[in-house]
Motif scaffolding. Structure first.
Motif, PDB file in Angstrom:
ATOM      1  N   LYS A 161       0.807  -1.225   0.000  1.00 54.33           N
ATOM      2  CA  LYS A 161       0.000   0.000   0.000  1.00 54.33           C
ATOM      3  C   LYS A 161       0.841   1.277   0.000  1.00 54.33           C
ATOM      4  O   LYS A 161       0.481   2.257  -0.658  1.00 54.33           O
ATOM      5  CB  LYS A 161      -0.956  -0.004   1.197  1.00 54.33           C
ATOM      6  CG  LYS A 161      -2.143  -0.939   1.034  1.00 54.33           C
ATOM      7  CD  LYS A 161      -3.095  -0.834   2.218  1.00 54.33           C
ATOM      8  CE  LYS A 161      -4.307  -1.750   2.026  1.00 54.33           C
ATOM      9  NZ  LYS A 161      -5.236  -1.665   3.178  1.00 54.33           N
ATOM     10  N   PRO A 162       1.967   1.342   0.722  1.00 45.51           N
ATOM     11  CA  PRO A 162       2.764   2.578   0.694  1.00 45.51           C
ATOM     12  C   PRO A 162       3.538   2.780  -0.608  1.00 45.51           C
ATOM     13  O   PRO A 162       4.095   3.856  -0.829  1.00 45.51           O
ATOM     14  CB  PRO A 162       3.740   2.409   1.868  1.00 45.51           C
ATOM     15  CG  PRO A 162       3.252   1.249   2.657  1.00 45.51           C
ATOM     16  CD  PRO A 162       2.519   0.380   1.693  1.00 45.51           C
ATOM     17  N   VAL A 163       3.598   1.743  -1.474  1.00 43.23           N
ATOM     18  CA  VAL A 163       4.481   1.768  -2.645  1.00 43.23           C
ATOM     19  C   VAL A 163       3.809   2.438  -3.843  1.00 43.23           C
ATOM     20  O   VAL A 163       2.701   2.073  -4.236  1.00 43.23           O
ATOM     21  CB  VAL A 163       4.925   0.345  -3.024  1.00 43.23           C
ATOM     22  CG1 VAL A 163       5.766   0.358  -4.298  1.00 43.23           C
ATOM     23  CG2 VAL A 163       5.721  -0.285  -1.875  1.00 43.23           C
ATOM     24  N   LYS A 164       4.506   3.405  -4.416  1.00 43.87           N
ATOM     25  CA  LYS A 164       4.038   4.086  -5.630  1.00 43.87           C
ATOM     26  C   LYS A 164       4.502   3.346  -6.871  1.00 43.87           C
ATOM     27  O   LYS A 164       3.739   3.148  -7.826  1.00 43.87           O
ATOM     28  CB  LYS A 164       4.559   5.524  -5.652  1.00 43.87           C
ATOM     29  CG  LYS A 164       4.139   6.333  -6.863  1.00 43.87           C
ATOM     30  CD  LYS A 164       4.697   7.747  -6.786  1.00 43.87           C
ATOM     31  CE  LYS A 164       4.298   8.577  -7.999  1.00 43.87           C
ATOM     32  NZ  LYS A 164       4.865   9.954  -7.918  1.00 43.87           N
ATOM     33  N   SER A 165       5.766   2.925  -6.882  1.00 43.87           N
ATOM     34  CA  SER A 165       6.306   2.201  -8.032  1.00 43.87           C
ATOM     35  C   SER A 165       7.496   1.363  -7.605  1.00 43.87           C
ATOM     36  O   SER A 165       8.155   1.653  -6.599  1.00 43.87           O
ATOM     37  CB  SER A 165       6.722   3.169  -9.142  1.00 43.87           C
ATOM     38  OG  SER A 165       7.818   3.972  -8.717  1.00 43.87           O
ATOM     39  N   ILE A 166       7.757   0.321  -8.375  1.00 49.03           N
ATOM     40  CA  ILE A 166       8.928  -0.520  -8.151  1.00 49.03           C
ATOM     41  C   ILE A 166       9.433  -0.984  -9.512  1.00 49.03           C
ATOM     42  O   ILE A 166       8.649  -1.429 -10.359  1.00 49.03           O
ATOM     43  CB  ILE A 166       8.600  -1.723  -7.239  1.00 49.03           C
ATOM     44  CG1 ILE A 166       9.805  -2.664  -7.129  1.00 49.03           C
ATOM     45  CG2 ILE A 166       7.369  -2.471  -7.708  1.00 49.03           C
ATOM     46  CD1 ILE A 166       9.635  -3.746  -6.077  1.00 49.03           C
ATOM     47  N   LYS A 167      10.727  -0.856  -9.739  1.00 47.43           N
ATOM     48  CA  LYS A 167      11.285  -1.239 -11.036  1.00 47.43           C
ATOM     49  C   LYS A 167      12.748  -1.625 -10.895  1.00 47.43           C
ATOM     50  O   LYS A 167      13.436  -1.226  -9.943  1.00 47.43           O
ATOM     51  CB  LYS A 167      11.147  -0.093 -12.041  1.00 47.43           C
ATOM     52  CG  LYS A 167      11.912   1.175 -11.660  1.00 47.43           C
ATOM     53  CD  LYS A 167      11.699   2.264 -12.709  1.00 47.43           C
ATOM     54  CE  LYS A 167      12.462   3.541 -12.332  1.00 47.43           C
ATOM     55  NZ  LYS A 167      12.260   4.610 -13.344  1.00 47.43           N
ATOM     56  N   SER A 168      13.227  -2.427 -11.856  1.00 45.02           N
ATOM     57  CA  SER A 168      14.637  -2.790 -11.893  1.00 45.02           C
ATOM     58  C   SER A 168      15.378  -1.770 -12.742  1.00 45.02           C
ATOM     59  O   SER A 168      14.923  -1.391 -13.821  1.00 45.02           O
ATOM     60  CB  SER A 168      14.800  -4.201 -12.473  1.00 45.02           C
ATOM     61  OG  SER A 168      14.231  -4.276 -13.760  1.00 45.02           O
ATOM     62  N   LEU A 169      16.530  -1.310 -12.246  1.00 44.52           N
ATOM     63  CA  LEU A 169      17.361  -0.353 -12.984  1.00 44.52           C
ATOM     64  C   LEU A 169      18.413  -1.075 -13.812  1.00 44.52           C
ATOM     65  O   LEU A 169      18.829  -0.587 -14.863  1.00 44.52           O
ATOM     66  CB  LEU A 169      18.021   0.613 -12.004  1.00 44.52           C
ATOM     67  CG  LEU A 169      17.061   1.422 -11.106  1.00 44.52           C
ATOM     68  CD1 LEU A 169      17.848   2.372 -10.214  1.00 44.52           C
ATOM     69  CD2 LEU A 169      16.035   2.175 -11.935  1.00 44.52           C
ATOM     70  N   ASP A 170      18.865  -2.219 -13.317  1.00 44.62           N
ATOM     71  CA  ASP A 170      19.731  -3.120 -14.077  1.00 44.62           C
ATOM     72  C   ASP A 170      19.599  -4.495 -13.438  1.00 44.62           C
ATOM     73  O   ASP A 170      18.732  -4.703 -12.581  1.00 44.62           O
ATOM     74  CB  ASP A 170      21.184  -2.623 -14.134  1.00 44.62           C
ATOM     75  CG  ASP A 170      21.826  -2.469 -12.756  1.00 44.62           C
ATOM     76  OD1 ASP A 170      21.616  -3.354 -11.904  1.00 44.62           O
ATOM     77  OD2 ASP A 170      22.527  -1.465 -12.534  1.00 44.62           O
ATOM     78  N   ASP A 171      20.423  -5.445 -13.824  1.00 43.78           N
ATOM     79  CA  ASP A 171      20.268  -6.815 -13.340  1.00 43.78           C
ATOM     80  C   ASP A 171      20.347  -6.933 -11.823  1.00 43.78           C
ATOM     81  O   ASP A 171      19.739  -7.844 -11.241  1.00 43.78           O
ATOM     82  CB  ASP A 171      21.332  -7.725 -13.962  1.00 43.78           C
ATOM     83  CG  ASP A 171      21.033  -8.042 -15.416  1.00 43.78           C
ATOM     84  OD1 ASP A 171      19.891  -7.750 -15.852  1.00 43.78           O
ATOM     85  OD2 ASP A 171      21.926  -8.565 -16.108  1.00 43.78           O
ATOM     86  N   PHE A 172      21.079  -6.032 -11.176  1.00 46.27           N
ATOM     87  CA  PHE A 172      21.293  -6.152  -9.737  1.00 46.27           C
ATOM     88  C   PHE A 172      20.956  -4.869  -8.976  1.00 46.27           C
ATOM     89  O   PHE A 172      21.436  -4.674  -7.856  1.00 46.27           O
ATOM     90  CB  PHE A 172      22.739  -6.585  -9.458  1.00 46.27           C
ATOM     91  CG  PHE A 172      23.082  -7.906 -10.085  1.00 46.27           C
ATOM     92  CD1 PHE A 172      22.606  -9.090  -9.554  1.00 46.27           C
ATOM     93  CD2 PHE A 172      23.856  -7.946 -11.241  1.00 46.27           C
ATOM     94  CE1 PHE A 172      22.911 -10.313 -10.160  1.00 46.27           C
ATOM     95  CE2 PHE A 172      24.161  -9.166 -11.847  1.00 46.27           C
ATOM     96  CZ  PHE A 172      23.682 -10.344 -11.309  1.00 46.27           C
ATOM     97  N   THR A 173      20.133  -4.023  -9.556  1.00 46.02           N
ATOM     98  CA  THR A 173      19.726  -2.780  -8.896  1.00 46.02           C
ATOM     99  C   THR A 173      18.224  -2.591  -9.082  1.00 46.02           C
ATOM    100  O   THR A 173      17.710  -2.767 -10.189  1.00 46.02           O
ATOM    101  CB  THR A 173      20.450  -1.560  -9.485  1.00 46.02           C
ATOM    102  OG1 THR A 173      21.853  -1.813  -9.521  1.00 46.02           O
ATOM    103  CG2 THR A 173      20.175  -0.321  -8.657  1.00 46.02           C
ATOM    104  N   LEU A 174      17.536  -2.268  -7.999  1.00 41.98           N
ATOM    105  CA  LEU A 174      16.119  -1.955  -8.128  1.00 41.98           C
ATOM    106  C   LEU A 174      15.784  -0.715  -7.319  1.00 41.98           C
ATOM    107  O   LEU A 174      16.498  -0.346  -6.376  1.00 41.98           O
ATOM    108  CB  LEU A 174      15.237  -3.115  -7.678  1.00 41.98           C
ATOM    109  CG  LEU A 174      15.186  -3.466  -6.197  1.00 41.98           C
ATOM    110  CD1 LEU A 174      13.771  -3.846  -5.789  1.00 41.98           C
ATOM    111  CD2 LEU A 174      16.121  -4.640  -5.918  1.00 41.98           C
TER     112      LEU A 174
END
Length: 487
Positions: free
Chosen positions: A140-153
């Motif tokens: 619920k608190p999360v606006k967005s979540i995404k991977s920036l590269d293979d080992f970074t989110l």
């Protein structure tokens, strides 16, 4: 500012019993750790790790981004480091690059490396309506979540929430491979994780077996591969007395909790092991993030319990110190300092209710004068495991002029009726979802009223809500308790 008293907290504590190792047993690398669960585990999918029986099993199979050390401090797990933006809204995680999932037929290659996309999938999966995970509220608190590269989110929040890192340590947030979405396996009974053990066998109502995971990434200080144990075996004996007998006979290695059926056989009145068990058992007592309490349902204005003076009389009218000493052999902490348990910042921030029988009698008289009811009476509902505690309250409160009826219900019935507001007073408990005082204060937040949340008392106060909401913006956990004084 004082609020209505909506609960009676009466006991906190954890006791763990571990069998002493036999010198004639095989070396450590071949040990099997055995413990018992009284109820069948319902799922090994972390999205359904709602109660302790599932959480303990899932903990052996999956990692989360972050974990907790034995002092409840956040520590790295799959994330080797993280950064939080100055406004507290953006969390950037760098993952370990040496983590592999346990081998499974759903992978094309035998070794499948963890990536940021797996973390993104795992957290978003909680909100999938088809899955219907009870842990969906975490997002619920999360606006967005995404991977920036293979080992970074990157995770962005809708608003500041200081307890978010602790939230990510919950087993709901365990990381699973994104191949799970293919539907080729029943993930409830075929788990695939990254921790020291992997699933081997599950015979319902008999036993569950985990074996050592050869792909586990951690080593000890001498670079020896972990885990040391070869396997974990969980049995499902439903009777606690039978569990105790198996334990003392050496067929189980660990027991948690203290049941009335064997506490006097095992412990002295001061909480110490009896002499005959000292060479066989290791007793470990420590604060536990659990508060046992009696809650009052406040939405029904016709109930006697709606009167504040009667609730206060009940709180002052029984001796918590005596209850713990004689009914739990000293295992527990009398909850005289509020709802937050010892071990969390915020414990001890208020002076709660102590045993004051004369004051309790005065409050009973105030209730009688106000209502004209010369025979105040309350029914407290409980499950069979806590009847002794409620009967103790019954005897103590009779001496100050309050009649208590003890309503014993099956645990499942008690939970259902409590959630639907069918009980005037009920025994309940709250084990912390995450190590933050805010988790306990949320029990009385009006927007969490059951069945949509854990506010089973249906307490509602605009002032309380406004102060609670301010705590969500406080970055220092030690200040979370603010000026909450619940009377």
């Amino acid at each position: 500012m004082k609020f209505k008293r909506l609960y009676i907290a009466f006991v906190l504590g954890l006791v763990a019993l571990t069998a002493c190792q036999n010198k004639n047993k095989p070396n450590q690398s071949h040990l099997v750790f055995r413990y018992n669960e009284h109820s069948d585990i319902t799922s090994l999918d972390p999205a359904f790790a709602k109660d302790q029986r599932n959480i303990w099993a899932v903990h052996q199979l999956y990692n989360t981004l972050v974990g907790l050390d034995d002092s409840l401090n956040i520590k790295p797990e799959l994330a080797k480091s993280w950064n939080i933006s100055d406004d507290g809204l953006t969390f950037t995680f760098k993952l370990r690059e040496d983590v592999y999932f346990q081998q499974s037929e759903i992978f094309k290659n035998k070794k499948r490396q963890l990536s940021a996309k797996d973390v993104v999938f795992s957290l978003k999966r909680l909100t999938n309506p088809e899955l219907a995970s009870p842990g969906s509220w975490i997002m619920k608190p999360v606006k967005s979540i995404k991977s920036l590269d293979d080992f970074t989110l990157e995770i962005k929040l809708k608003e500041n929430f200081p307890a978010f890192l602790g939230l990510l340590s919950m087993k709901y947030c365990s990381v699973v491979p994104r191949e799970v979405q293919s539907g080729k396996i029943d993930f409830r009974t075929n788990p695939i994780g990254t921790v020291p053990f992997q699933f081997k066998r599950w015979i319902p109502q008999e036993k569950l077996v985990f074996r050592k995971n050869p792909l586990y990434f951690e080593t000890d200080s001498t670079d020896q591969q972990l885990p040391y144990l070869e396997a974990v075996v969980i049995t499902f004996l439903p009777d606690k007395q039978s569990e105790f007998m198996q334990f003392v006979q050496g067929n189980l290695d660990f027991m948690s909790g203290l049941d009335v059926s064997y506490k006097d056989e095992l412990l002295q009145a001061n909480g110490r092991l009896k002499a005959k068990y000292k060479s066989k058992i290791i007793l470990d007592k420590s604060p536990y993030l659990n508060t046992e309490y009696v809650g009052f349902y406040l939405a029904d204005s016709t109930s006697d319990i709606h009167h504040k003076s009667l609730r206060q009389a009940i709180n002052y009218g029984f001796d918590r110190q005596k209850m713990i000493k004689y009914l739990r052999n000293g295992i527990g902490i009398p909850a005289e300092q509020g709802i937050i348990p010892k071990g969390l910042p915020g414990f001890g921030g208020v002076q709660g209710f102590s045993y004051q029988p004369e004051k309790a009698k005065t409050l009973v008289q105030q209730y009688i004068q106000k209502t004209g009811d010369n025979s105040p009476e309350v029914t407290i509902s409980t499950n069979p495991s806590y009847v002794d505690l409620i009967e103790f309250m019954q005897a103590e409160l009779a001496s100050i002029g309050i009649k208590v009826n003890v309503d014993v219900l099956p645990a499942s019935t008690l939970r259902q009726k409590r959630s639907s507001g069918q009980l005037d007073a009920f025994r309940a408990s709250w084990i912390a979802d995450y190590p933050d005082a805010q988790n306990y204060l949320s029990l009385f937040y009006s927007k969490n009223k059951s069945p949509n949340g854990p506010n089973y008392t249906h307490f509602e106060s605009q002032l309380y809500d406004s102060i609670y909401e301010k705590t969500l913006k406080i970055s220092e956990p030690k200040n979370y308790y603010l000026s909450f004084i619940v009377n």
